[in-house]
Design an enzyme around this catalytic site. Structure first.
Site, short mmCIF file in Angstrom:
data_model
loop_
_atom_site.label_atom_id
_atom_site.label_comp_id
_atom_site.label_asym_id
_atom_site.label_seq_id
_atom_site.Cartn_x
_atom_site.Cartn_y
_atom_site.Cartn_z
N ASP A 82 0.82 -1.22 0.00
CA ASP A 82 0.00 0.00 0.00
C ASP A 82 0.85 1.27 0.00
OD1 ASP A 82 -2.48 -1.53 0.27
OD2 ASP A 82 -1.84 -1.88 2.34
N HIS B 267 -4.24 -2.11 -6.12
CA HIS B 267 -3.62 -0.81 -6.37
C HIS B 267 -4.59 0.11 -7.09
CE1 HIS B 267 -2.30 -3.69 -9.48
NE2 HIS B 267 -2.44 -2.72 -10.33
#
EC number: 6.3.4.4
Length: 427
Positions: free
Chosen positions: A13, A41
């Site tokens: 992340d 993503h």
């Protein structure tokens, strides 16, 4: 020929998708090399936001190939759902290529993931329950079904029947549960394979051809170094190797093909799921970072744990992944904090250590040693050069670079593409 590997330096992340998309414009091929649809993503493209899980970021550029390498585990049904979603929004996907050697995730992998996590009780790992771990286990046990097998009806039928017989006994003995049946799986997944057939090929050959043609290849990492099965916070890790070295295994190219490794990090640290997190915050600063940074998982929607920047983690990542350049994201999130902190070392049983421990119990006893720096209140979201940053923000980045012994080549001051700033040419 030139190639760049993009890896996360923390627990995932970090904003790899945005950086990959930023670099993809100048590349010819974009290839994923590990993980599965547990990796999420977010991409900004054409003024819209897209959340991808399996599809490489390069899918948005129809003149470039987007490759899913053999190191990725593929849920065909989940992949088709993602492709259909892109098509419905006007994004063509004919430039996708899938390795014929990639392992297939099947319903019994998802069931096994659920049952095993339940069995762990208080020792749960925090899996996304997407079947990733069990699929990699089957690969190592040499009972996995690959994309090439899925496409051949008789082969898929034979292997699936054999595996279900094995899984049925395993599920009954270990969990007192039943395995999804052959009829539950076969027709749906064979049909999914047939829909994906046009994309399936020997992607190692595609990449080799690209290198011979002196094209630019971008390798897109998933998760982060600290989730690596060997080099991360084991056992609170993923089931694959997100480090740059896995590019060779996960795509079928040689190590001499890699030119640069860009390590992506946030200006702070975040983590989803269980496991050690020495710099974790539970106070108002942590609340500020989580809310301003919108720290919620792309795949799970779970609130991410957040903490101060940890240079011990990044030095470890730099070493095991051979990072040559650093991309620091989310600098804007720290705006408004009176003081910002960087962890420079740990205290373990009264002694200062500067390297990341391998032993989990030792890691739990580690206390972060912080260096405090003054914060900044100025808006940085329109900054385009380091010189334009507030002095305190610039000194913060310079200190990170110094502590981690790696140059900053990209910095980002917001989620949009135009807020990503290149400090040197990378191709």
């Amino acid at each position: 020929m030139s190639s760049i590997v993009v890896v996360g330096t923390q627990w995932g992340d970090e904003g790899k998708g945005k950086i990959t998309d930023f670099l993809a414009e100048q590349s010819d091929v974009i290839a994923r090399f590990s993980g599965g649809n547990n990796a999420g993503h977010t991409i900004q493209f054409g003024g819209e936001t897209y959340k991808l899980h399996l599809v490489p970021s390069g899918i948005f550029y129809k003149d470039k190939l987007a490759v899913i390498g053999n190191g990725v585990v593929v849920d065909p049904v989940a992949l088709l759902k993602e492709l259909d979603g892109l098509n419905e929004r006007g994004i063509p996907t004919s430039n996708l290529r899938i390795s014929n050697r990639a392992q297939v995730i099947l319903p019994y992998h998802l069931a096994q993931d659920e049952y095993e996590e339940r069995l762990r009780g208080d020792n749960k790992i925090g899996t996304t329950k997407k079947g990733i771990g069990p699929a990699y286990v089957d690969k190592v046990q040499r009972i996995g079904i690959r994309m090439a097998d899925l496409l051949e009806k008789e082969t898929f039928e034979r292997l699936l029947k054999s595996n279900i017989e094995y899984k049925q006994a395993y599920f009954k003995g270990m969990f007192n549960e039943t395995c999804p049946s052959f009829d539950d799986i076969f027709e749906e997944y064979y049909a999914a394979g047939q829909r994906l057939k046009e994309f399936v090929t020997d992607t190692s050959k595609i990449l080799d051809d690209a290198f011979v043609a002196d094209e630019k290849v971008l390798f897109e990492g998933a998760q982060g170094v600290m989730l690596d099965i060997d080099h991360g916070t084991y056992p609170f890790v993923t089931s694959s190797n997100p480090i740059a070295g896995n590019v060779t295994v996960g795509t079928g190219v040689g190590p001499t093909f890699v030119s640069k490794v860009i390590g992506v990090c946030k200006a702070y640290t975040s983590r989803v799921g269980d496991g050690p997190f020495p710099t974790e915050l539970f106070d108002e600063d942590g609340h500020h970072i989580r809310e301003v940074g919108r720290e919620y998982g792309t795949t799970t929607g779970r609130p991410r744990r957040v903490g101060w920047f940890d240079s011990v983690v990044l030095r470890h990542s730099r070493r095991v992944s051979g990072i040559t350049d650093l991309s620091i994201n989310s600098i804007d999130v720290l705006t408004g904090l009176d003081t910002v902190k960087i962890c420079t070392a740990y205290e373990l049983d009264g002694k200062e250590i500067t390297e990341y421990p391998a032993n989990l119990d030792q890691l739990k006893r580690c206390k972060p040693i912080f260096e405090e720096l003054p914060g900044w209140t100025e808006d940085v979201t329109n900054v385009r050069t380091l010189e334009e940053l507030p002095e305190n923000a610039r000194k913060y980045l310079e200190r990170i670079s110094e502590l981690c012994n790696v140059q900053i080549s990209i910095f980002s001051v917001g989620p949009d593409r135009e807020q990503t700033n290149l400090l040197k040419e990378l191709w």
